[in-house]
Enzyme design. Structure first.
Site, short mmCIF file in Angstrom:
data_model
loop_
_atom_site.label_atom_id
_atom_site.label_comp_id
_atom_site.label_asym_id
_atom_site.label_seq_id
_atom_site.Cartn_x
_atom_site.Cartn_y
_atom_site.Cartn_z
N SER A 21 38.80 31.92 46.78
CA SER A 21 38.58 31.66 45.20
C SER A 21 37.27 32.40 44.75
O SER A 21 37.42 33.54 44.88
CB SER A 21 38.65 29.97 45.09
OG SER A 21 38.73 29.67 43.80
N ASP A 64 50.00 30.51 41.99
CA ASP A 64 48.65 29.78 41.97
C ASP A 64 48.22 29.55 40.33
O ASP A 64 48.17 30.59 39.69
CB ASP A 64 47.78 31.02 42.66
CG ASP A 64 46.29 30.29 43.11
OD1 ASP A 64 45.84 29.23 42.16
OD2 ASP A 64 45.57 30.60 43.85
N HIS A 120 46.73 26.64 46.21
CA HIS A 120 45.48 27.58 46.29
C HIS A 120 44.81 27.93 47.68
O HIS A 120 44.47 26.63 48.30
CB HIS A 120 44.54 26.81 44.99
CG HIS A 120 43.37 27.61 44.84
ND1 HIS A 120 43.43 28.94 44.33
CD2 HIS A 120 41.74 27.36 45.05
CE1 HIS A 120 42.21 29.37 43.91
NE2 HIS A 120 41.40 28.64 44.49
#
Length: 575
Positions: A253, A484, A514
């Protein structure tokens, strides 16, 4: 506390989930509360300040590498961190401001479990992990060593995590009193998520201004020094202190952006790099437009959850179409707007709990069962899943403070409310689920009390930094799920393009959870393990079939299979 069974479970990008790491809030180390004499460290690469920062990093890294034992003294971890006995912890000293290397110093918490050597595997060095956020701690990363899907990597690598500056014990940042925030009770979102009233907007503007002021008052002169660029500098010092000539790194991320900026500034210091669930690194999109892009992404994933629940109407009785499931959710939302469930869950807590369904499909059975139980007259499951945990209030506040500071410091944001109102109103008409909540979360950046923001680094090939030899970036591996919501797929395509032909992209087609690596998809895991163990990339672009959707399980079924156990705890609420 949520054990990091997958890389993405420790934190989420942008609309980040609070880490489970215990925080120990204390004032950041500031010599006084006057504005800093210079915003030099926040200036873009290529300026005199960046050259000074690079020189300081180089000196610190050289000193760390030459220190006895590699520059870090590992010993027992603090008991309240909850790490296993095999984990060892250390403290890394770095400058608060790299343009003032003799000024205040801060200490970063580092954890490590040495390579197991299982099966006679040769040690390959340290694998350093960042879980994202920003605002999440990687201190728990070494816990994955005991998971089956990690044992091959844990045999060859020391698993190293750290709490970035501002997080947990690492010069903790705070913007408000967590106890006061918790005492405020349940939160209520605007009655119409697609179109907040003028009064709602005025209240959120006032709250954003107050939050930004609180960050300035509590952090003082340290506030400008919580940035991605400073995190990159810290990471390079950590690399050297671990005794690693080149960095082996995995970021999830926000951690993909951190890794990409590191690779841009120090390509010759990268050994191998896995970037999982990629942020779009286009400097024009950091961070305002990247956050706007989440609106459509989260709406798609909210639809995915509702479509799944509709396919399992026989189990949950929420409706046989996504629209009918939405109607069931709205009935619950209206009920907790009138009377918060258990006195703790209002519409804000409800949305935060169901936002996790947009991140992780593993929570779908729990969420659907909680809606079904509530509509059948039992609010208990929903309360257990959505209520804020008082014990993690300080950690949540710390995570939000770091998230806000890094994003606000990293780039210019619109200062005119009319721009925010126009852009988010347009998106909320098509994507009401999370658009305005995300906008209000980030709104302090419109009123941020740092005079000069960074200009985002242009990720990709660039001239070598001062004192560095020209170097090419070695092969890297980018991972992405096609649906996502937190980091939309276009970001992975842009990151691969910027990193160049040596970057390989592995796509999980048709999936949207995710965080792709770590036990969810065997095809993805094989590519990652092969790359980290051998350096071989699978090709320019490779596609894996989606992982299986979760099986529907009612709360009655869960109780029957595990007598006496409550349903699994929810992820921490999104900050």
């Amino acid at each position: 506390m949520r054990t990091p069974t997958r890389l993405a479970t420790a934190a989420l990008c942008l609309a980040a989930a609070s880490p489970a790491t215990p925080a120990h809030p204390a004032p950041a180390p500031t010599p006084d509360h006057r504005p800093p004499p210079s915003a030099a460290a926040a200036l873009p690469p290529g300026t005199v300040a960046e050259e000074v920062g690079a020189a300081v990093v180089a000196r610190r890294a050289a000193a760390a590498a030459e220190a006895p034992g590699g520059g870090l003294r590992f010993g027992e971890c603090p008991l309240d961190e909850g790490l296993p006995a095999a984990a060892r912890c250390a403290a890394l000293r770095v400058p608060l401001d790299y343009a003032r290397p003799d000024g205040p110093q801060i200490t970063l918490a580092v954890s490590r479990i040495p390579a197991s050597g299982r099966g006679g595997a040769a040690r390959q060095g340290a694998l350093v992990f960042n879980p994202g956020g920003p605002g999440a701690s990687g201190l728990y990363f070494p816990l994955v060593a005991d998971l089956p899907e990690w044992q091959g990597l844990a045999a060859a690598y020391d698993l190293v995590g750290w709490s970035p500056r501002g997080v947990g014990r690492s010069a903790p940042l705070s913007c408000e009193d967590p106890a006061a925030a918790a005492a405020a009770g349940p939160t209520q979102d605007p009655a119409d998520p697609s179109d907040p009233s003028p009064a709602d907007k005025r209240a959120r503007i006032a709250a954003a201004r107050a939050y930004a002021r609180g960050c300035a008052q509590r952090a003082g002169a340290a506030l400008p020094h919580y940035t991605t660029l400073d995190n990159v500098r810290d990471l390079d010092v950590l690399r050297a202190a671990l005794g690693e000539r080149r960095l082996t790194f995995m970021g999830a991320s926000y951690g993909t952006y951190l890794g990409a900026v590191y690779a841009t500034l120090h390509p010759g210091r990268v050994r191998r790099m896995v970037l999982d669930s990629a942020v779009d690194p286009d400097p024009r999109r950091i961070w305002y437009l990247d956050n706007l892009d989440q609106a459509a992404g989260f709406e798609r994933r909210w639809y995915d959850f509702r479509a799944w629940a509709a396919r399992h109407h026989a189990v949950y009785r929420l409706g046989a179409t996504p629209q009918a499931v939405q109607a069931s959710y709205e009935r619950v939302r209206a009920a907790v707007a009138r009377t918060p469930a258990g006195g703790t869950v209002g519409t804000g807590e409800l949305r935060s709990a169901f936002l996790q369904a947009a991140y992780y499909d593993e929570v779908w059975p729990d969420r659907a069962a909680a809606l079904a139980a509530f509509l059948a007259g039992d609010p208990g499951p929903l309360v257990r899943q959505a209520r804020p945990d008082p014990e993690s209030a300080a950690a949540r506040e710390n995570a939000r403070a770091v998230y806000t500071a890094v994003l606000c410091n990293d780039a210019p944001w619109p200062a005119d409310w009319a721009v925010w109102d126009r852009d988010n109103s347009a998106r909320a008409r098509r994507a009401p689920f999370e658009t305005w909540a995300n906008a209000f979360l980030n709104l302090p950046c419109a009123y941020w009390p740092v005079r000069e923001r960074q200009q985002p680094v242009a990720v990709g090939a660039r001239p070598p930094a001062a004192g560095e030899e020209p170097a090419d970036l070695p092969p890297t591996l980018v991972l992405a799920a096609e649906r996502d919501g937190a980091t939309p797929y276009r970001g992975a395509l842009e990151l691969q393009r910027r990193l160049g032909p040596q970057a390989s992209l592995v796509t999980e087609a048709g999936a949207g959870a995710h965080g792709v690596f770590g036990g969810r998809n065997a095809c993805v895991d094989r590519h990652v393990e092969r790359y980290l163990l051998t350096g071989a990339v699978p090709g320019w672009r490779v596609t894996c079939a989606p992982h299986p959707e979760p099986a529907p399980v009612s709360l009655d079924d869960r109780a029957a299979s595990a007598p006496g156990k409550a349903p699994r705890a929810v992820l921490p609420p999104a900050v």
